[in-house]
Scaffold this active site. Structure first.
Site, PDB file in Angstrom:
ATOM      1  N   HIS A  67      36.595  44.613  45.585  1.00 44.06           N
ATOM      2  CA  HIS A  67      37.611  44.706  46.481  1.00 44.06           C
ATOM      3  C   HIS A  67      38.598  43.443  46.685  1.00 44.06           C
ATOM      4  CE1 HIS A  67      34.248  43.048  48.592  1.00 44.06           C
ATOM      5  NE2 HIS A  67      35.172  42.226  49.288  1.00 44.06           N
ATOM      6  N   GLY A  68      39.721  43.901  47.124  1.00 47.41           N
ATOM      7  CA  GLY A  68      40.758  42.572  47.284  1.00 47.41           C
ATOM      8  C   GLY A  68      42.011  43.208  48.332  1.00 47.41           C
TER       9      GLY A  68
END
Length: 153
Positions: A67-68
């Site tokens: 994720h980011g």
């Protein structure tokens, strides 16, 4: 917010071709790009790789949730991939990851981003759910299973 509300079936890869971590990130980013045309592919990869340098998003039991956060999006984006063979993802338990949810969030989001990560983690905590996903025949079936199992949460 439900996972199936965020996950477009077009962003599901039933059989990842990748055999290494960076290639998985590349494939999952490509799937997200199918549904969100304005994504800058290289920027997505940079953000994901940066996050992985902080610590692996391979949470164990065959699951990884890379994720980011991105400045260029205004809503959460998900893609999903499955590798029947498994990929070394530097997971906490040292086992290969087979089920991958990629989560991209707007840079300013905090609460909904964390709630979605927790919901994905809770969904995939069940060995029975993981087995159903690994045994699915198609992307459509993967999407259906995610929806069915999410209703049980």
């Amino acid at each position: 917010m439900k996972i199936v509300d965020l996950l477009n079936p077009a962003a599901i890869i039933a059989d990842l071709e990748a055999v290494e971590k960076d290639a998985v990130l590349e494939e999952l980013a490509g799937a997200a790009n199918k549904i969100e045309k304005g994504l800058e592919h290289d920027e997505v990869l940079r953000v994901l790789q940066e996050r992985e340098r902080l610590g692996s998003t391979g949470i164990g039991e065959g699951v990884a949730i890379p994720h980011g956060k991105l400045r260029t999006i205004d809503q959460l984006l998900l893609s999903f991939g499955r590798s029947r063979k498994g990929v070394d993802f530097d997971s906490l338990d040292g086992k290969p990851a087979q089920l991958f949810f990629l989560l991209l969030a707007p840079e300013e989001s905090v609460g909904v981003h964390l709630k979605t990560l927790a919901r994905i983690s809770k969904l995939l905590k069940s060995p029975a759910v993981r087995q159903r996903l690994l045994g699915a025949d198609s992307g459509d079936e993967l999407y259906r299973i995610i929806g069915e199992e999410e209703e049980r949460l």
